[in-house]
Motif scaffolding. Structure first.
Motif, PDB file in Angstrom:
ATOM      1  N   ALA E 102       0.821  -1.216   0.000  1.00 18.94           N
ATOM      2  CA  ALA E 102       0.000   0.000   0.000  1.00 18.94           C
ATOM      3  C   ALA E 102       0.853   1.262   0.000  1.00 18.94           C
ATOM      4  O   ALA E 102       0.363   2.343  -0.344  1.00 18.94           O
ATOM      5  N   THR E 194      -0.291   5.231   8.175  1.00 18.26           N
ATOM      6  CA  THR E 194       0.857   5.921   7.578  1.00 18.26           C
ATOM      7  C   THR E 194       1.196   7.153   8.421  1.00 18.26           C
ATOM      8  O   THR E 194       0.362   7.629   9.192  1.00 18.26           O
ATOM      9  N   GLY E 198      -3.005   8.403   7.281  1.00 18.53           N
ATOM     10  CA  GLY E 198      -3.903   7.548   6.517  1.00 18.53           C
ATOM     11  C   GLY E 198      -4.055   6.168   7.141  1.00 18.53           C
ATOM     12  O   GLY E 198      -3.178   5.689   7.871  1.00 18.53           O
ATOM     13  N   ILE E 199      -5.174   5.534   6.845  1.00 16.90           N
ATOM     14  CA  ILE E 199      -5.444   4.183   7.327  1.00 16.90           C
ATOM     15  C   ILE E 199      -5.146   3.203   6.200  1.00 16.90           C
ATOM     16  O   ILE E 199      -5.679   3.330   5.094  1.00 16.90           O
ATOM     17  N   VAL E 200      -4.304   2.217   6.467  1.00 19.28           N
ATOM     18  CA  VAL E 200      -3.961   1.218   5.465  1.00 19.28           C
ATOM     19  C   VAL E 200      -4.752  -0.062   5.708  1.00 19.28           C
ATOM     20  O   VAL E 200      -5.265  -0.683   4.786  1.00 19.28           O
ATOM     21  N   GLU E 201      -4.843  -0.464   6.952  1.00 16.82           N
ATOM     22  CA  GLU E 201      -5.608  -1.654   7.325  1.00 16.82           C
ATOM     23  C   GLU E 201      -6.164  -1.444   8.718  1.00 16.82           C
ATOM     24  O   GLU E 201      -5.486  -0.871   9.593  1.00 16.82           O
TER      25      GLU E 201
ATOM     26  N   GLY F 204     -10.879  -3.472   7.345  1.00 14.43           N
ATOM     27  CA  GLY F 204     -10.785  -2.432   6.333  1.00 14.43           C
ATOM     28  C   GLY F 204      -9.432  -2.495   5.657  1.00 14.43           C
ATOM     29  O   GLY F 204      -8.408  -2.661   6.319  1.00 14.43           O
ATOM     30  N   THR F 205      -9.423  -2.378   4.329  1.00 13.45           N
ATOM     31  CA  THR F 205      -8.188  -2.529   3.568  1.00 13.45           C
ATOM     32  C   THR F 205      -8.102  -1.464   2.482  1.00 13.45           C
ATOM     33  O   THR F 205      -9.030  -1.311   1.697  1.00 13.45           O
ATOM     34  N   ALA F 206      -6.984  -0.757   2.471  1.00 17.38           N
ATOM     35  CA  ALA F 206      -6.733   0.189   1.377  1.00 17.38           C
ATOM     36  C   ALA F 206      -6.056  -0.575   0.257  1.00 17.38           C
ATOM     37  O   ALA F 206      -4.953  -1.098   0.440  1.00 17.38           O
ATOM     38  N   GLU F 207      -6.717  -0.678  -0.886  1.00 11.05           N
ATOM     39  CA  GLU F 207      -6.115  -1.433  -1.979  1.00 11.05           C
ATOM     40  C   GLU F 207      -5.040  -0.613  -2.674  1.00 11.05           C
ATOM     41  O   GLU F 207      -4.000  -1.112  -3.046  1.00 11.05           O
ATOM     42  N   HIS F 208      -5.331   0.657  -2.862  1.00 14.54           N
ATOM     43  CA  HIS F 208      -4.418   1.461  -3.672  1.00 14.54           C
ATOM     44  C   HIS F 208      -3.783   2.598  -2.874  1.00 14.54           C
ATOM     45  O   HIS F 208      -2.601   2.865  -3.007  1.00 14.54           O
ATOM     46  N   PRO F 210      -4.027   4.871   1.109  1.00 22.94           N
ATOM     47  CA  PRO F 210      -4.644   4.933   2.432  1.00 22.94           C
ATOM     48  C   PRO F 210      -5.922   5.758   2.396  1.00 22.94           C
ATOM     49  O   PRO F 210      -6.081   6.649   1.567  1.00 22.94           O
ATOM     50  N   PHE F 211      -6.830   5.484   3.314  1.00 22.11           N
ATOM     51  CA  PHE F 211      -8.065   6.253   3.392  1.00 22.11           C
ATOM     52  C   PHE F 211      -8.099   6.970   4.731  1.00 22.11           C
ATOM     53  O   PHE F 211      -7.288   6.708   5.627  1.00 22.11           O
TER      54      PHE F 211
END
Lengths: 249, 249, 249, 249, 249, 249
Positions: E102, E194, E198-201, F204-208, F210-211
């Motif tokens: 990611a 991050t 940001g939230i990655v997982e 929750g998973t950011a594929e591309h 971070p959210f």
């Protein structure tokens, strides 16, 4: 002699139905029900053949068989979790594959493979026979689709193939054993036949004591009469599916 | 019709020999040769039964099958190294086990298990049939030994069992296929029979095109005649082994 | 000191015989018997080498080892059915392969592989040593055949290799342990030697208590004398096989 | 003769260190470094023995061996992901286990098992030897702990055991091969010795050509001198660990 | 509310250290310690990508996870010996791989693969989070090396990534659970974040009873504050390693 | 922003149906359809618990997950034939099991185990969420049956549990992704919630890329609204099944 547990006549099949299109992604599929036995047959096409056939211009048809863990009275272990397919599973899937290949003109297929997955959703005896009968419908629809899409110039099938079991039970020789009859039969045999009367596979087994040639021939006659109904059910299912497709076009 | 590749008559077996005692540690053993096919059958006794039989006072007979990697024309992979037995191997060992159980009075065995290992040292067609014929000898000698040692009060066998293949070839219907014939046959069938004429197992397969009931019955007649010789060879091998034992005592 | 259980002298091998040609399809084979131990060694040629050797113009020699389930006093589980080869099996087959490679000129082989399957039919101690001694004969005959067929310009062997065990037992240091001696020995060692006196492999193990350098040297001397007989037996078997072949041509 | 790649004298070990307590949960542990080779040895106690020993009042000592995927120059596949331990891994862990048992009085252990895990964190040759030398320290500390906790009445070890490799290289016979020397050696041998001069295990292998008895004896002398340093390092590590423990109490 | 077992404040991390270069052969490595948890992260570069990516000009980053058998309070079975990785192991290594990908610009990597092995040497809770935090350092150092060697024109990382667990315990919502807290928590969540917020997982699990959105947001805030320290530790370790390298050049 | 590929509103579920009783032998079963995704959930009762729970008077609820090979666009390999379950499969079945246990009073179950098999017949995204929603119905019906049969004194469920996915797509944050949306989403999250608003699991998973926390909270709100419909569908299916049962009695 006592009657059959189900009250059926000795030469009576269980109610048969074949529903096509259940597996939405498959090139052809058939959900076949024979009484309480229910098998989903789904065909998949791949544009390659196994290594031993490469470069010969011939195709391949094969099958895989599985049973949902709770298709049966008591839950069986999931083969994927155990890490191996049982000998029974392998024996059945080899039988289905051979039966389909016996009526397919592999040379006319070209280098494509068709795998028919037969997964038992509910089991009440006769799952290998129902798989063969249903798999033929899935294979036929798949080949029709390939022909319609001009991948094939014709449908390379030489016959219909269907299968049914017979057994020597307390009620005498009978057709289409359910689970209770199968468990108690002195002998049983699976017959894989063509609509033209040919024999594709015979597997006869004496569970408790050897049987005679006469008994074997009685079972074969029951199977020949029984499969006539299965061939009709196959044709009806295929015709309905093809009609629906041509309506849609 | 052309002659058979081997020059044999249609109803001729290959030369058969059964040598007992080859596996020195086994309770009973037979090294059976049918032409170029050679199988070592060795029986082992264990004083327990599989879980599903425990507490019922009944015994169990089973078989395992294997082939040395270079028993065949080209070397095959070692199943122990591959980490799994093939579907073919499992199918064959299940067949051998069922055939032996069909002529054994399991209730009279008591809670003991007998495993007959059938290992192919040289292969030239017909290995599963040779395994059954040889395994019966190994089983019989084992049961005789248990009876002599008073573990059993009698030898709990209800019949002799032997097996042979037949096929539809360019030379017509023939008995006891060798590898070359087996590879080219339009159909073949394995018959497991008793010396009293009973059928224990039938496995008939159309390799290329379906066969008829009449063709099937011709093959069955060939098998019935052929197994008569095998039953005689079994009896001769057992008699010689028992005579040698009683000489030794 | 008590005598050996078998009555043999401390420096006496068991009776040795080597029969060639038992595995009919193999390029070279030897059935070696050392007393009650019997191993079938069969060599197979393949026109390719493992990935790590590709493109180097060199060949490969390897071995696989197995034991029939009832080669031993009590039946062992079939490794193919267990789904894995034991650590012991893998250790032995690695040893056999190394021993053969140590006397083969791999550069002169070209990119071909030779696999020697060593399968124990009857076991009474010393199966790994018998395997090595027999495998060399199978390898030699295979290389002779390749040379005769002009695949090779000469037989690329640099020496004979043979193996024997020695042990420290109640009867003192002895040669060629059978199963009973092996089970009770305080220490044992396997010696893989060449006919020119070279050491290819030594595996010495103290089972119960450490041993001394002097004891080790005594065992080595026994092994050197013992293998002299094995080298002679190898040569006799090879000479007879080659003579039979040239008669046949 | 050229010097060794590392510049070491023929009879020089690499720098050795043994750090105890690295594995915090283990009953005893040792992180051993021999030059660039680093192995974590951790001992675990279980209050039961394997099935074949049950009811005999004896204990068991065994070992498992592993290598982190990137302990080596290029990454190797993770054995857990491959689904099987290699033949090399199994051979090494069997060797470690035998070496430890050879100096343990299993009868004095009672029915407990001790498993010593030897995991290679960094590899530069000689990992099996370092594992044995470190494993003995982990085992000794574990037994001391059991004795201190009155599970055992005394420490049931009969000797120290340590191991070192020797090889025949371009620089002549040398002690304690690193990876570069090991890859190029004509022959190498692993010696597992006791501090009293006894031989526990010898594994000698000719990689390219057979070696002589004289060469073998030279390697043995190098190993005897080299292990003297390892025994001292073991004692120093154990003494320091025991002193720290008694300070803590 | 009672204090935490360790006496830490609710928002306090355990002592963190990151030591680079422990795995001597790896392109980049980090030994991360968070309290009693210790994970060795080692990155390996291979000049190829998995089949599904071939020919796209993109790279791949993946991870594997393992635990030494005695990293835990009681010894666990070695996965290599069991022959399969547990579901837990696979779940964790998939998480680590996704987290690294990611923040990596795979398109800028070119067709190379980087595998980061995360092996737990000592476990006291939070091993998957420590693995992610350490793996990022190993990955960064590897990419720096590839850039320094002109394999890459720049370091293709888009952010730092680190992970920490939070839980709802008897002491309320707390940061960075150790093993004792983890075992007793009503719920816990792992946050992979991050440095830019940001939230990655996110993986949140109610062990005993469902939790509320408010509780979840409290845990997220704790994680955001906690990871700030981890990002600083990552930067310090990377800076020190890069400084040492440039000194060496 | 473009509309969703399916034309659905951002907060719209796909059509949901739950059919009970499809698996005839199971103690409770539900065939759940969410758009083109179809999962058969079948519960099985066994009168024993896993080893780690024995003797504690508590029960166990677990799940297994599978997918028919041709449930998907292109055929996937059969896990039973491959010999291992993928990491994805294991991760999903662990999630289903945890979700069910979070709403079951295991102490009130007594020492029985309930396994819910979730087999995907047709897949179009969201199979793990559909499995959880359907599995709860199968579990509830099973517990009702056990209560009706007086095995249990009451139905030991503390809440309903259902699951749904949300994602960040080109059409913004949306509810209940189908396969096309799932493949292209920048991030996605699976929410396992109770009808009382509690959170059981979040993945929750950011594929591309971070959210943000705000994006996450939007997805959570969508999920809370969406599961309200699923809870209603569960209750309707259970009520209909229980009514039919009581009619039958």
């Amino acid at each position: 002699m006592p009657p059959r547990p189900s009250g059926r006549a000795a030469d009576a099949l269980r109610p048969v139905s074949i529903e096509t299109g259940f597996a939405r992604h498959a090139e052809g599929s058939a959900l076949i029900r024979m009484g309480g036995t229910e098998v989903l047959c789904a065909a998949s096409v791949e544009p390659r053949v196994p290594p031993f056939l490469r470069g010969q211009g011939k195709g391949w048809v094969t099958a895989e068989y599985g049973m949902l863990p709770r298709a049966t009275h008591s839950r069986g272990p999931r083969e994927a979790a155990k890490g191996r397919q049982s000998g029974r599973t392998q024996e059945i899937q080899r039988l289905i594959g051979r039966s389909l290949r016996a009526v397919t003109d592999l040379g006319a297929l070209g280098e494509i493979s068709i795998t028919v997955d037969c997964d038992v959703l509910n089991a009440d005896g006769g799952t290998r026979c129902a798989s063969i009968t249903g798999a033929w419908v899935a294979l036929r629809l798949t080949l029709e689709k390939l022909a319609r899409n001009r991948v094939l110039s014709r449908v390379p099938l030489t016959a219909q193939v269907a299968a049914v079991s017979c057994g020597l039970t307390a009620a005498g020789p009978v057709l289409d054993l359910d689970y209770d009859e199968d468990s108690a039969a002195a002998a049983d045999a699976n017959f894989v036949l063509t609509e033209t009367g040919g024999i594709v596979e015979i597997q006869g087994t004496a569970e408790h004591s050897p049987f005679s040639q006469a008994q074997f021939e009685t079972m074969l006659r029951l199977a020949q009469a029984g499969t006539a109904h299965l061939f009709a059910a196959q044709r009806a299912a295929v015709d309905a599916a093809l009609a629906a497709r041509s309506d849609a076009s």
